[in-house]
Scaffold this motif. Structure first.
Motif, PDB file in Angstrom:
ATOM      1  N   PRO A 140       1.251 -21.388 -43.644  1.00 63.00           N
ATOM      2  CA  PRO A 140       0.552 -20.096 -43.568  1.00 63.00           C
ATOM      3  C   PRO A 140      -0.155 -19.939 -42.234  1.00 63.00           C
ATOM      4  O   PRO A 140      -0.719 -20.892 -41.693  1.00 63.00           O
ATOM      5  CB  PRO A 140      -0.437 -20.160 -44.731  1.00 63.00           C
ATOM      6  N   ALA A 141      -0.116 -18.725 -41.700  1.00 61.01           N
ATOM      7  CA  ALA A 141      -0.765 -18.441 -40.420  1.00 61.01           C
ATOM      8  C   ALA A 141      -1.123 -16.968 -40.369  1.00 61.01           C
ATOM      9  O   ALA A 141      -0.513 -16.137 -41.051  1.00 61.01           O
ATOM     10  CB  ALA A 141       0.158 -18.801 -39.256  1.00 61.01           C
ATOM     11  N   ILE A 142      -2.125 -16.656 -39.561  1.00 61.25           N
ATOM     12  CA  ILE A 142      -2.494 -15.257 -39.337  1.00 61.25           C
ATOM     13  C   ILE A 142      -2.363 -14.961 -37.853  1.00 61.25           C
ATOM     14  O   ILE A 142      -2.379 -15.875 -37.012  1.00 61.25           O
ATOM     15  CB  ILE A 142      -3.925 -14.951 -39.829  1.00 61.25           C
ATOM     16  N   GLU A 143      -2.223 -13.689 -37.521  1.00 63.89           N
ATOM     17  CA  GLU A 143      -2.056 -13.288 -36.132  1.00 63.89           C
ATOM     18  C   GLU A 143      -3.405 -12.947 -35.504  1.00 63.89           C
ATOM     19  O   GLU A 143      -4.295 -12.387 -36.161  1.00 63.89           O
ATOM     20  CB  GLU A 143      -1.115 -12.096 -36.030  1.00 63.89           C
ATOM     21  N   MET A 144      -3.529 -13.283 -34.217  1.00 60.85           N
ATOM     22  CA  MET A 144      -4.770 -13.009 -33.493  1.00 60.85           C
ATOM     23  C   MET A 144      -5.096 -11.519 -33.505  1.00 60.85           C
ATOM     24  O   MET A 144      -6.273 -11.135 -33.575  1.00 60.85           O
ATOM     25  CB  MET A 144      -4.645 -13.518 -32.058  1.00 60.85           C
ATOM     26  N   GLY A 145      -4.085 -10.681 -33.450  1.00 64.60           N
ATOM     27  CA  GLY A 145      -4.331  -9.243 -33.480  1.00 64.60           C
ATOM     28  C   GLY A 145      -5.052  -8.786 -34.731  1.00 64.60           C
ATOM     29  O   GLY A 145      -5.871  -7.855 -34.691  1.00 64.60           O
ATOM     30  N   ASP A 146      -4.787  -9.453 -35.855  1.00 60.39           N
ATOM     31  CA  ASP A 146      -5.470  -9.106 -37.095  1.00 60.39           C
ATOM     32  C   ASP A 146      -6.928  -9.541 -37.080  1.00 60.39           C
ATOM     33  O   ASP A 146      -7.781  -8.905 -37.717  1.00 60.39           O
ATOM     34  CB  ASP A 146      -4.751  -9.748 -38.285  1.00 60.39           C
ATOM     35  N   LEU A 147      -7.237 -10.624 -36.355  1.00 61.08           N
ATOM     36  CA  LEU A 147      -8.635 -11.033 -36.211  1.00 61.08           C
ATOM     37  C   LEU A 147      -9.385 -10.074 -35.300  1.00 61.08           C
ATOM     38  O   LEU A 147     -10.511  -9.674 -35.595  1.00 61.08           O
ATOM     39  CB  LEU A 147      -8.716 -12.452 -35.646  1.00 61.08           C
ATOM     40  N   VAL A 148      -8.764  -9.715 -34.185  1.00 65.24           N
ATOM     41  CA  VAL A 148      -9.418  -8.847 -33.203  1.00 65.24           C
ATOM     42  C   VAL A 148      -9.694  -7.473 -33.788  1.00 65.24           C
ATOM     43  O   VAL A 148     -10.730  -6.858 -33.501  1.00 65.24           O
ATOM     44  CB  VAL A 148      -8.560  -8.750 -31.919  1.00 65.24           C
ATOM     45  N   THR A 149      -8.782  -6.969 -34.622  1.00 66.76           N
ATOM     46  CA  THR A 149      -8.963  -5.641 -35.206  1.00 66.76           C
ATOM     47  C   THR A 149      -9.787  -5.668 -36.490  1.00 66.76           C
ATOM     48  O   THR A 149     -10.137  -4.609 -37.015  1.00 66.76           O
ATOM     49  CB  THR A 149      -7.597  -5.003 -35.526  1.00 66.76           C
ATOM     50  N   GLY A 150     -10.074  -6.869 -37.021  1.00 67.69           N
ATOM     51  CA  GLY A 150     -10.845  -6.969 -38.249  1.00 67.69           C
ATOM     52  C   GLY A 150     -10.025  -6.882 -39.511  1.00 67.69           C
ATOM     53  O   GLY A 150     -10.589  -6.890 -40.622  1.00 67.69           O
ATOM     54  N   ARG A 151      -8.702  -6.833 -39.389  1.00 64.31           N
ATOM     55  CA  ARG A 151      -7.852  -6.786 -40.582  1.00 64.31           C
ATOM     56  C   ARG A 151      -7.916  -8.097 -41.349  1.00 64.31           C
ATOM     57  O   ARG A 151      -7.723  -8.129 -42.566  1.00 64.31           O
ATOM     58  CB  ARG A 151      -6.411  -6.469 -40.194  1.00 64.31           C
ATOM     59  N   SER A 152      -8.140  -9.193 -40.630  1.00 68.30           N
ATOM     60  CA  SER A 152      -8.338 -10.498 -41.260  1.00 68.30           C
ATOM     61  C   SER A 152      -9.706 -11.028 -40.857  1.00 68.30           C
ATOM     62  O   SER A 152     -10.183 -10.752 -39.747  1.00 68.30           O
ATOM     63  CB  SER A 152      -7.257 -11.496 -40.828  1.00 68.30           C
ATOM     64  N   ARG A 153     -10.319 -11.774 -41.724  1.00 76.14           N
ATOM     65  CA  ARG A 153     -11.635 -12.342 -41.455  1.00 76.14           C
ATOM     66  C   ARG A 153     -11.510 -13.835 -41.208  1.00 76.14           C
ATOM     67  O   ARG A 153     -10.650 -14.502 -41.777  1.00 76.14           O
ATOM     68  CB  ARG A 153     -12.577 -12.092 -42.641  1.00 76.14           C
ATOM     69  N   TRP A 154     -12.380 -14.343 -40.369  1.00 75.19           N
ATOM     70  CA  TRP A 154     -12.373 -15.773 -40.061  1.00 75.19           C
ATOM     71  C   TRP A 154     -13.781 -16.321 -40.217  1.00 75.19           C
ATOM     72  O   TRP A 154     -14.719 -15.855 -39.572  1.00 75.19           O
ATOM     73  CB  TRP A 154     -11.888 -16.005 -38.639  1.00 75.19           C
ATOM     74  N   ARG A 155     -13.895 -17.315 -41.073  1.00 73.24           N
ATOM     75  CA  ARG A 155     -15.152 -18.026 -41.203  1.00 73.24           C
ATOM     76  C   ARG A 155     -14.848 -19.508 -41.173  1.00 73.24           C
ATOM     77  O   ARG A 155     -14.124 -20.025 -42.027  1.00 73.24           O
ATOM     78  CB  ARG A 155     -15.868 -17.671 -42.503  1.00 73.24           C
ATOM     79  N   ARG A 156     -15.371 -20.176 -40.180  1.00 76.19           N
ATOM     80  CA  ARG A 156     -15.104 -21.604 -40.017  1.00 76.19           C
ATOM     81  C   ARG A 156     -16.035 -22.426 -40.900  1.00 76.19           C
ATOM     82  O   ARG A 156     -17.249 -22.249 -40.872  1.00 76.19           O
ATOM     83  CB  ARG A 156     -15.299 -22.001 -38.550  1.00 76.19           C
ATOM     84  N   GLU A 157     -15.438 -23.318 -41.676  1.00 73.37           N
ATOM     85  CA  GLU A 157     -16.200 -24.303 -42.422  1.00 73.37           C
ATOM     86  C   GLU A 157     -16.329 -25.562 -41.563  1.00 73.37           C
ATOM     87  O   GLU A 157     -15.491 -25.810 -40.689  1.00 73.37           O
ATOM     88  CB  GLU A 157     -15.513 -24.634 -43.743  1.00 73.37           C
ATOM     89  N   PRO A 158     -17.376 -26.367 -41.758  1.00 76.68           N
ATOM     90  CA  PRO A 158     -17.617 -27.514 -40.872  1.00 76.68           C
ATOM     91  C   PRO A 158     -16.436 -28.463 -40.715  1.00 76.68           C
ATOM     92  O   PRO A 158     -16.223 -29.020 -39.639  1.00 76.68           O
ATOM     93  CB  PRO A 158     -18.810 -28.207 -41.532  1.00 76.68           C
ATOM     94  N   ALA A 159     -15.656 -28.665 -41.768  1.00 73.93           N
ATOM     95  CA  ALA A 159     -14.561 -29.630 -41.711  1.00 73.93           C
ATOM     96  C   ALA A 159     -13.231 -29.021 -41.275  1.00 73.93           C
ATOM     97  O   ALA A 159     -12.233 -29.735 -41.141  1.00 73.93           O
ATOM     98  CB  ALA A 159     -14.386 -30.314 -43.066  1.00 73.93           C
ATOM     99  N   ASP A 160     -13.203 -27.723 -41.030  1.00 75.55           N
ATOM    100  CA  ASP A 160     -11.941 -27.066 -40.697  1.00 75.55           C
ATOM    101  C   ASP A 160     -11.351 -27.588 -39.389  1.00 75.55           C
ATOM    102  O   ASP A 160     -12.053 -27.734 -38.378  1.00 75.55           O
ATOM    103  CB  ASP A 160     -12.140 -25.555 -40.553  1.00 75.55           C
ATOM    104  N   ILE A 161     -10.059 -27.838 -39.418  1.00 70.91           N
ATOM    105  CA  ILE A 161      -9.274 -28.023 -38.200  1.00 70.91           C
ATOM    106  C   ILE A 161      -8.523 -26.721 -37.969  1.00 70.91           C
ATOM    107  O   ILE A 161      -7.876 -26.195 -38.879  1.00 70.91           O
ATOM    108  CB  ILE A 161      -8.281 -29.190 -38.343  1.00 70.91           C
ATOM    109  N   SER A 162      -8.627 -26.181 -36.772  1.00 67.76           N
ATOM    110  CA  SER A 162      -7.970 -24.912 -36.478  1.00 67.76           C
ATOM    111  C   SER A 162      -7.044 -25.067 -35.286  1.00 67.76           C
ATOM    112  O   SER A 162      -7.309 -25.854 -34.368  1.00 67.76           O
ATOM    113  CB  SER A 162      -8.996 -23.807 -36.211  1.00 67.76           C
ATOM    114  N   VAL A 163      -5.941 -24.322 -35.314  1.00 67.77           N
ATOM    115  CA  VAL A 163      -4.950 -24.342 -34.246  1.00 67.77           C
ATOM    116  C   VAL A 163      -4.657 -22.916 -33.817  1.00 67.77           C
ATOM    117  O   VAL A 163      -4.375 -22.052 -34.670  1.00 67.77           O
ATOM    118  CB  VAL A 163      -3.642 -25.026 -34.717  1.00 67.77           C
ATOM    119  N   PHE A 164      -4.723 -22.659 -32.515  1.00 69.10           N
ATOM    120  CA  PHE A 164      -4.248 -21.391 -31.957  1.00 69.10           C
ATOM    121  C   PHE A 164      -2.955 -21.703 -31.219  1.00 69.10           C
ATOM    122  O   PHE A 164      -2.953 -22.333 -30.168  1.00 69.10           O
ATOM    123  CB  PHE A 164      -5.295 -20.797 -31.016  1.00 69.10           C
TER     124      PHE A 164
END
Length: 323
Positions: free
Chosen positions: A266-290
């Protein structure tokens, strides 16, 4: 038919003069907004290996509401280094969408470097821990330098940086560029450096996994640049299984990026984050990849910026280009 038409030629020296980092970041953000809103089109990517040993690609697209149309022809020719040249080569062309006439030919190497670094900076601002203090950078070339330069600007607490060179030896030019900006150390053991880092930047030619998956600690963010062609990778198997993944374009990432090795992740597109269509909240243990494969819209919005500025300032060379 008009015979007084002209074509503007903008070489690398002018492009580098006009690339202001904050303006490039704004242009790249605009590209992601357009992509997220489906207001700009990204046409199928051409990326083919040549018998000469090079790789040739074309990224193209348009934004009809903004009269923006063009493409970047680019690729990688490693043998150029043996003759003192740059292995990456890129040229951007902008067109009048109403007539198909070319408006501007721009050296694309500096644009590619700047827009990719700007995308990385945007990824850090939205995805990485803002208390990031230690980073590891894989690669010491132009893109590695650009990525680290903007990372130091974006993450104010980032003070300690390990870098992993191809031969694991110190690189004087890399170290001198960041003198006074951070504490920079050449890492002889990649896994040990990764295990101490909050941020990993991979900016290599994508020849294979750069570190062991087990070395990656919880809470780390990764900006991945080097996988942009079928068969390329920088991450070991298992990394994407542990990560929350953001891509610039999902289809493109599954074909050319790190996601080609885990196409069902599963993955989301950066455009959806920038426009607010998807939300991002980092939890302390999250590993994230761009996973950055590079959008044609990024090239076009930055090229438009160069075209407008060069025209306003009378820079570049204007050539007669009659119909």
């Amino acid at each position: 038919m008009p015979n007084d038409a002209t074509l503007l030629l903008v070489d690398k020296n002018v492009v580098e003069q006009l690339l202001v980092p904050d303006d490039v970041i704004a242009a790249v953000r605009e590209a992601f907004k357009l992509h997220g809103r489906q207001a700009g089109r990204v046409f199928p990517v051409v990326r083919e290996k040549l018998t000469t040993g090079g790789v040739f690609g074309i990224k193209s697209g348009d934004v009809s509401s903004q009269n923006l149309l063009g493409f970047k022809a680019a690729g990688f020719w490693p043998s150029n280094r043996s003759i003192g040249g740059e292995a990456h080569q890129a040229t951007v062309l902008l067109f009048d969408p109403a007539t198909g006439r070319p408006l501007c030919v721009i050296d694309g190497n500096a644009i590619t470097t700047a827009r990719t670094a700007a995308a990385g900076a945007l990824g850090l601002s939205l995805l990485a821990r803002q208390d990031t203090a230690v980073a590891t950078v894989f690669g010491t070339g132009i893109q590695a330098k650009a990525q680290l330069g903007l990372a130091l600007r974006t993450l104010p607490l980032l003070k300690n940086v390990y870098y992993v060179s191809l031969d694991r030896e110190p690189q004087a030019d890399f170290e001198s560029l960041f003198a006074g900006q951070c504490i920079l150390r050449c890492a002889t053991n990649a896994d040990e450096a990764v295990a101490q880092s909050d941020l990993i930047i991979t900016a290599t030619t994508g020849g294979g996994p750069l570190f062991d998956e087990a070395a990656l600690r919880d809470g780390t963010h990764l900006n991945c640049v080097g996988a942009d062609t079928r068969g390329k990778r920088e991450l070991a198997a298992g990394v994407l299984d542990r990560a929350r993944i953001v891509v610039d374009d999902l289809e493109q990432a599954r074909e050319l990026g790190e996601l080609q090795w885990a196409p069902h992740a599963p993955a989301i597109e950066m455009g959806d984050l920038v426009t607010g269509r998807s939300r991002w909240r980092r939890e302390p243990a999250d590993i994230s990849v761009f996973d950055m494969t590079g959008l044609a819209l990024q090239d076009l919005t930055v090229a438009r910026l160069i075209h407008h500025r060069a025209t306003e300032l009378g820079l570049g060379v204007t050539a007669s280009w009659p119909w």
